[in-house]
Scaffold this motif. Structure first.
Motif, PDB file in Angstrom:
ATOM      1  N   ASN A 109       0.839  -1.196   0.000  1.00  0.00           N
ATOM      2  CA  ASN A 109       0.000   0.000   0.000  1.00  0.00           C
ATOM      3  C   ASN A 109       0.875   1.246   0.000  1.00  0.00           C
ATOM      4  OD1 ASN A 109      -1.273   2.332   1.439  1.00  0.00           O
ATOM      5  ND2 ASN A 109      -3.056   1.005   1.575  1.00  0.00           N
ATOM      6  N   TRP A 110       1.849   1.265   0.896  1.00  0.00           N
ATOM      7  CA  TRP A 110       2.680   2.459   1.034  1.00  0.00           C
ATOM      8  C   TRP A 110       3.645   2.624  -0.134  1.00  0.00           C
ATOM      9  CZ3 TRP A 110       0.290   5.540   3.801  1.00  0.00           C
ATOM     10  CH2 TRP A 110      -0.393   5.128   4.942  1.00  0.00           C
ATOM     11  N   ALA A 111       4.091   1.505  -0.712  1.00  0.00           N
ATOM     12  CA  ALA A 111       4.954   1.618  -1.895  1.00  0.00           C
ATOM     13  C   ALA A 111       4.219   2.312  -3.034  1.00  0.00           C
ATOM     14  CB  ALA A 111       5.425   0.230  -2.330  1.00  0.00           C
ATOM     15  N   PHE A 112       2.961   1.941  -3.241  1.00  0.00           N
ATOM     16  CA  PHE A 112       2.177   2.567  -4.308  1.00  0.00           C
ATOM     17  C   PHE A 112       1.715   3.969  -3.909  1.00  0.00           C
ATOM     18  CE2 PHE A 112       2.464  -1.496  -6.198  1.00  0.00           C
ATOM     19  CZ  PHE A 112       2.139  -1.348  -7.534  1.00  0.00           C
ATOM     20  N   ASN A 113       1.467   4.175  -2.621  1.00  0.00           N
ATOM     21  CA  ASN A 113       1.144   5.525  -2.154  1.00  0.00           C
ATOM     22  C   ASN A 113       2.314   6.458  -2.431  1.00  0.00           C
ATOM     23  OD1 ASN A 113       0.598   7.842  -0.501  1.00  0.00           O
ATOM     24  ND2 ASN A 113      -0.742   6.595   0.773  1.00  0.00           N
ATOM     25  N   PHE A 114       3.521   5.973  -2.158  1.00  0.00           N
ATOM     26  CA  PHE A 114       4.734   6.747  -2.442  1.00  0.00           C
ATOM     27  C   PHE A 114       4.845   7.071  -3.928  1.00  0.00           C
ATOM     28  CE2 PHE A 114       9.115   6.642  -3.991  1.00  0.00           C
ATOM     29  CZ  PHE A 114       9.709   7.653  -3.235  1.00  0.00           C
ATOM     30  N   ALA A 115       4.674   6.029  -4.756  1.00  0.00           N
ATOM     31  CA  ALA A 115       4.813   6.222  -6.206  1.00  0.00           C
ATOM     32  C   ALA A 115       3.778   7.210  -6.737  1.00  0.00           C
ATOM     33  CB  ALA A 115       4.685   4.881  -6.924  1.00  0.00           C
ATOM     34  N   LEU A 116       2.535   7.073  -6.268  1.00  0.00           N
ATOM     35  CA  LEU A 116       1.472   7.944  -6.762  1.00  0.00           C
ATOM     36  C   LEU A 116       1.601   9.366  -6.221  1.00  0.00           C
ATOM     37  CD1 LEU A 116      -1.544   5.488  -6.529  1.00  0.00           C
ATOM     38  CD2 LEU A 116      -0.371   6.244  -8.586  1.00  0.00           C
ATOM     39  N   GLY A 117       2.035   9.482  -4.953  1.00  0.00           N
ATOM     40  CA  GLY A 117       2.240  10.802  -4.392  1.00  0.00           C
ATOM     41  C   GLY A 117       3.286  11.582  -5.170  1.00  0.00           C
ATOM     42  N   TYR A 118       4.299  10.870  -5.639  1.00  0.00           N
ATOM     43  CA  TYR A 118       5.356  11.520  -6.429  1.00  0.00           C
ATOM     44  C   TYR A 118       4.924  11.730  -7.879  1.00  0.00           C
ATOM     45  CZ  TYR A 118      10.075  12.666  -7.955  1.00  0.00           C
ATOM     46  OH  TYR A 118      11.162  13.321  -8.453  1.00  0.00           O
ATOM     47  N   PHE A 119       4.101  10.815  -8.389  1.00  0.00           N
ATOM     48  CA  PHE A 119       3.744  10.797  -9.808  1.00  0.00           C
ATOM     49  C   PHE A 119       2.695  11.831 -10.185  1.00  0.00           C
ATOM     50  CE2 PHE A 119       0.099   9.129 -12.277  1.00  0.00           C
ATOM     51  CZ  PHE A 119       0.635   9.112 -13.563  1.00  0.00           C
ATOM     52  N   VAL A 120       1.738  12.099  -9.287  1.00  0.00           N
ATOM     53  CA  VAL A 120       0.554  12.864  -9.685  1.00  0.00           C
ATOM     54  C   VAL A 120       0.839  14.319 -10.051  1.00  0.00           C
ATOM     55  CG1 VAL A 120      -1.667  13.752  -8.879  1.00  0.00           C
ATOM     56  CG2 VAL A 120      -1.127  11.332  -8.657  1.00  0.00           C
TER      57      VAL A 120
END
Length: 545
Positions: A425-436
């Protein structure tokens, strides 16, 4: 020691609420000039209203720092929890939050802010992984869904409360506008730490450590209302004993255990439950909703007030799930949520594509990430679809993504398995937080298309692979995955599984006669005609009455 399961859950889920505090302590201050000018990328203009703040990549890094720390914290939480216990793991997390909040509040530059958010994230990783485990191992099966789901409700309350605190602080001049909310977020962690002294440890963890008298005492306190010989207490204790004795043969547990053929299906379900909950785009909406509403023509105080409405919706719409999730079941809730969210995401993409236009290199209101502009009735459509998206997520994927993973695994691997799922969950939260933010700058409204396709994919995945666990004891869920009549290494096919809350309620109220079932033989399985024979009931004959 507190024995009321609702009081226990109310205290423990404060650990989840910390994540909510973090979300809005960032989202509410993204658009205020005090924050933009203090952390400005490049020279600060004389007119502070012209500050653009950190550029898209830097802001993405600041936001992603917390989930980055959470990923590491979630992975470590399994070791901490298995070693010290579920209760102490949550207490350790709360102390770490004090440290992180202090650094964030005192931040002098982006680097210091990022370090503080990573430390806070480490706490959130521990608590978000182990609070659901702790509650699920204490809760009776008929109430497990609503009690674990209370973590999501705590998150929504944390988001809403901190957003309004941050909104009020935005009227303060200088850096106090963001330092006040960043400092106040320490308070719930202090309350959590001291309140945990009055809660019992998980009886399943105690049993796993051969502390049987303490485990029996906790079951008596929470489920027996002081009666150590209550049938439900004895039944739970016997099932735990059988599971622990079986698992002693496999006492050396590592993360590799989760990838063995008989476990990998459960591992992938738990991991993807958390991954899909991120790929809905909900946390992106939580962090960056002010960007979306800027594109829809809301600026200044109007933007913050309009954004706050979705946090209120989030709190209110989580309540139906807490009341009815154990009746609805996990599968229908996830399927309906994915379908509705897909609808609103595609609708938003269509509105922005048809009625919007590029806002120029500096974006709307000097915010480059708000790169697309839409006005008039179409802008109201974007706001409405955003609210409907939140209203669809709140009673579905929001709570179920925390309820479901702890139910999937046997005791010997539960701590590590849930920590692995939560870390994803947090790995994808990290990726999306940076990506958006860069995504809004570069591909604009197409960002909504990406998340809409993810919602379609998760609908298909849930239908074919996610079994129903509502109303079953944690030990019965293990039997579901190890059904000898099912698919090898999968167990009972997901689409054949059904809810079994009615029978569980009878057991909890001592209205079910295990001795009567024992007379039919230890291998007897009762099949309910309206459940396609998918629900198996195997009551052990050797429970001591």
């Amino acid at each position: 020691m507190i024995g009321n399961i609702y009081a226990i859950a109310a205290v423990a889920v404060i650990g989840g609420g910390l994540f909510g505090f973090d979300i809005s302590s960032m989202s509410a201050i993204l658009s205020i000039p005090q924050y933009k000018c203090y952390f400005q990328s490049g020279p600060i203009p004389d007119d502070h209203s012209q500050c653009t703040g950190p550029n898209a990549s830097v802001q993405g890094g600041i936001t992603a720092a917390m989930p980055g720390g959470s990923w590491l914290g979630a992975l470590c939480s399994g070791f901490i929890s298995d070693m010290f216990g579920r209760k102490k793991a949550i207490m350790i997390g709360s102390v770490i939050w004090w440290v992180g909040s202090t650094i964030i509040c005192a931040s002098q530059n982006v680097g210091m802010l990022v370090v503080g958010r990573v430390i806070n994230g480490f706490c959130v990783g521990i608590c978000s992984a182990q609070v659901p485990v702790y509650i699920s191992e204490l809760a009776p099966p008929s109430k497990r869904g609503r009690l674990v789901g209370a973590q999501q409700w705590a998150i929504t309350w944390g988001i809403m409360i901190m957003f309004y605190i941050s909104y009020g602080s935005s009227f303060v001049d200088g850096t106090a506008a963001f330092r006040i909310p960043w400092g106040l977020q320490m308070i719930p962690a202090i309350a959590l730490f001291f309140a945990m002294f009055f809660l019992p440890e998980s009886p399943r963890w105690l049993a796993h450590k051969d502390r049987w008298e303490e485990a029996h005492a906790v079951l008596t306190l929470v489920h027996g209302h002081g009666d150590a010989n209550a049938p439900f207490v004895l039944r739970e204790l016997q099932e735990i004993r059988e599971m622990v004795e079986f698992e002693k043969k496999n006492s050396d547990v590592t993360y590799l255990e989760l990838f063995k053929p008989n476990m990998i299906n459960r591992t992938h379900i738990g991991v993807f439950t958390q991954i899909w909950s991120q790929l809905t785009g909900m946390n992106v909406m939580m962090y960056y909703i002010t960007y979306v509403f800027l594109m829809a023509g809301q600026s200044g105080n109007a933007n913050l007030v309009s954004s706050s409405i979705q946090y209120v919706i989030n709190v209110i719409m989580t309540i139906p799930a807490l009341l009815f999730i154990d009746r609805w079941g996990r599968r229908p809730t996830l399927l309906i949520g994915a379908a509705l969210m897909m609808t609103w995401l595609f609708a938003n993409a269509g509105i922005l594509a048809s009625y919007g236009h590029w806002a120029g290199p500096n974006g709307v209101d000097n915010t480059p990430a708000a790169s697309w502009e839409v006005r008039g009735a179409a802008s109201k459509g974007v706001i409405a679809c955003s609210y409907l998206f939140v209203a669809s997520y709140a009673p579905t994927w929001g709570p179920v993504s925390w309820i479901y993973p702890p139910e999937l695994y046997p005791l010997r691997v539960r701590g590590k398995a849930v920590s692995l799922a939560t870390s994803s969950n947090w790995a994808f939260n990290f990726a999306l937080g940076y990506f958006v933010p860069p995504s809004f700058v570069n591909i604009k409204w197409h960002t909504y298309i990406i998340f809409g396709v993810f919602c379609l994919s998760m609908f298909i995945h849930v239908f074919f692979m996610f079994p129903e666990t509502a109303g079953k004891t944690l030990e019965e869920v293990v039997d579901l995955f190890e059904d000898p009549n099912g698919i090898k290494y999968v167990g009972t096919p997901a689409w054949k599984t059904r809810i079994s809350t009615k029978r569980t309620l009878m057991l909890e109220h001592n209205q079910y006669d295990p001795a009567g079932e024992a007379e039919k033989g230890p291998g007897y399985h009762e099949e309910s005609p309206d459940r396609s024979g998918s629900e198996e009931i195997d009551i052990k004959a050797d429970i001591k009455a």
